[in-house]
Design a protein around this motif. Structure first.
Motif, short mmCIF file in Angstrom:
data_model
loop_
_atom_site.label_atom_id
_atom_site.label_comp_id
_atom_site.label_asym_id
_atom_site.label_seq_id
_atom_site.Cartn_x
_atom_site.Cartn_y
_atom_site.Cartn_z
N GLN A 1 69.11 1.20 -6.88
CA GLN A 1 69.90 0.42 -7.93
C GLN A 1 68.65 0.30 -9.08
O GLN A 1 67.58 -0.43 -8.94
CB GLN A 1 70.09 -0.96 -7.78
CG GLN A 1 70.90 -1.64 -9.05
CD GLN A 1 72.07 -0.93 -9.50
OE1 GLN A 1 73.08 -1.03 -8.72
NE2 GLN A 1 72.00 -0.53 -10.87
N LEU A 2 69.03 1.10 -9.95
CA LEU A 2 68.08 1.00 -11.26
C LEU A 2 67.99 -0.18 -11.96
O LEU A 2 69.37 -0.59 -12.11
CB LEU A 2 68.02 2.29 -12.18
CG LEU A 2 67.26 3.51 -11.65
CD1 LEU A 2 67.60 4.72 -12.68
CD2 LEU A 2 65.85 3.20 -11.31
N PRO A 3 67.20 -0.77 -12.79
CA PRO A 3 67.48 -1.91 -13.73
C PRO A 3 68.30 -1.18 -14.73
O PRO A 3 67.99 -0.15 -15.18
CB PRO A 3 66.21 -2.42 -14.17
CG PRO A 3 65.18 -2.04 -13.03
CD PRO A 3 65.83 -0.64 -12.48
N ASN A 4 69.40 -1.86 -15.16
CA ASN A 4 70.19 -1.27 -16.38
C ASN A 4 69.65 -1.50 -17.54
O ASN A 4 69.87 -2.56 -18.43
CB ASN A 4 71.78 -2.02 -16.16
CG ASN A 4 72.56 -1.51 -16.94
OD1 ASN A 4 72.49 -0.92 -18.31
ND2 ASN A 4 73.88 -1.36 -16.50
N LEU A 5 69.05 -0.55 -18.35
CA LEU A 5 68.39 -0.71 -19.35
C LEU A 5 69.44 -0.79 -20.49
O LEU A 5 69.05 -1.55 -21.66
CB LEU A 5 67.72 0.89 -19.63
CG LEU A 5 66.44 1.15 -18.63
CD1 LEU A 5 65.91 2.56 -19.11
CD2 LEU A 5 65.56 -0.04 -18.80
N ASP A 6 70.85 -0.58 -20.64
CA ASP A 6 71.67 -0.98 -21.56
C ASP A 6 71.76 -2.49 -21.73
O ASP A 6 71.91 -2.79 -22.75
CB ASP A 6 73.16 0.09 -21.19
CG ASP A 6 72.89 1.37 -21.01
OD1 ASP A 6 72.32 1.90 -21.88
OD2 ASP A 6 73.77 1.92 -20.40
#
Length: 353
Positions: free
Chosen positions: A7-12
């Motif tokens: 799970q990547l940090p959600n840059l949005d």
């Protein structure tokens, strides 16, 4: 070899991108790409096949179309012109070539001036500030390779080539970065600063040198560089990990720094930590914006307007960089393999057991 989904940090969400216009790739990108290929064909006697492959691999038309999603074709060509010039300087001044005395800055400037007469594309440029900007960039960033440029070098500035050479040394010798020293080093080698300056010029922002040098404006600039560089670390980690080149990346540094509560090999925790540093940088960005506005006189509406335009330009630069890197057409990273991964910011990495 096993496949693991992280799970990547959600840059949005981290960068509050939903509160700004929906950034996209400029619809003129296909036409720009065709013009770019024609331009490279004209350079076949100037650059080597390897250099052409390097330039094509950067996907500059797509990059320009991401940075300027709403520009008309003329303005989009100016963006591409500038990126072409910067990349030509970088590729033709490869560290090994420069050290071997094969890079001639005079020749490079002459080549840029030769391209100035409505080349590489027919733009609306008048006095061709692109050549001037690129020349200044080259003279200030590169080591004085001939005596005539020794006095023109910026005192106290680590040159781009010296920093790149040090980065290669660090990769080879697996030098131990701490998180803090890594971020400080990253600010020096990321090639975004001239792009930020160019974007400010393209937006016709007129802030005085004195205002740009205030702590709050310098803080805005530093936070912008961090947001772009550290977001790039998140996006590039998959590619670097699978190619065995994941040393110079915040995720890897976090796993190696004993002062950081991230265990060695815990990639998910490394992603989470990188996300926290990006969130910190965005918080600094917003605070510096408030500080800068608070320092203005209440009746100085003109400067306030210019400052807000500058802030918007910085945000557009941050967003454009992300769009370019995660667009499905970008061959540089291939971050998301399915639309579902993009929607939920999931990344699939093939790792060794």
């Amino acid at each position: 070899m096993r496949t693991v989904q992280y799970q990547l940090p959600n840059l949005d969400l981290l960068l509050d991108r939903h509160s700004r216009p929906s950034y996209k790739v400029n619809p003129n990108e296909p036409d720009l790409g065709k013009e770019f290929t024609a331009f490279l064909d004209k350079l076949q006697n100037v650059i080597s096949p390897f250099q052409r492959k390097e330039i094509e691999g950067a996907q500059l038309p797509l990059c320009a179309a991401a940075y300027a999603p709403d520009a008309d074709i003329q303005k989009l060509r100016v963006y591409l012109d500038y990126f072409v010039l910067l990349l030509l300087v970088e590729v033709m001044s490869d560290v090994s070539n420069a050290q071997a005395g094969m890079f001639d800055l005079d020749f490079m400037i002459n080549l840029l001036n030769a391209c100035a007469d409505n080349q590489p594309f027919d733009t609306f440029k008048q006095n061709d500030p692109l050549v001037i900007l690129t020349e200044r960039f080259a003279r200030k960033c590169f080591p004085p390779l001939s005596p005539s440029y020794r006095d023109d070098a910026t005192q106290g500035t680590i040159s781009y080539l010296q920093a790149a050479a040090q980065e290669n040394y660090d990769r080879t010798n697996r030098a131990a970065f701490t998180v803090n020293s890594y971020i400080a080093h990253r600010r020096k080698v990321v090639a975004i600063s001239p792009v930020i300056a160019f974007n400010r010029w393209m937006a016709r922002i007129s802030l005085s040198h004195e205002i740009l040098q205030t702590p709050s404006l310098q803080g805005l600039l530093e936070a912008t560089v961090d947001l772009i560089a550290l977001s790039n670390d998140l996006i590039s980690y998959k590619k670097e990990k699978q190619q065995g080149e994941d040393i110079h990346n915040l995720v890897s540094v976090a796993m190696a720094d004993p002062a950081i509560p991230v265990k060695s090999g815990d990639i998910q925790a490394g992603f989470d930590f990188a996300g926290s540093k990006i969130a910190e940088a965005y918080s600094r960005f917003q605070q510096c914006k408030l500080d800068a506005l608070a320092q203005l006189a209440s009746d100085d509406l003109e400067t306030r307007s210019e400052l807000l335009c500058y802030v918007n330009t910085l945000l557009e630069t941050i967003d454009g960089n992300i769009v370019w890197q995660i667009d499905p057409r970008t061959v540089r990273y291939h971050l998301f393999e399915t639309p579902e991964e993009r929607e939920h910011w999931l990344v699939t990495i093939h790792v060794e057991d």
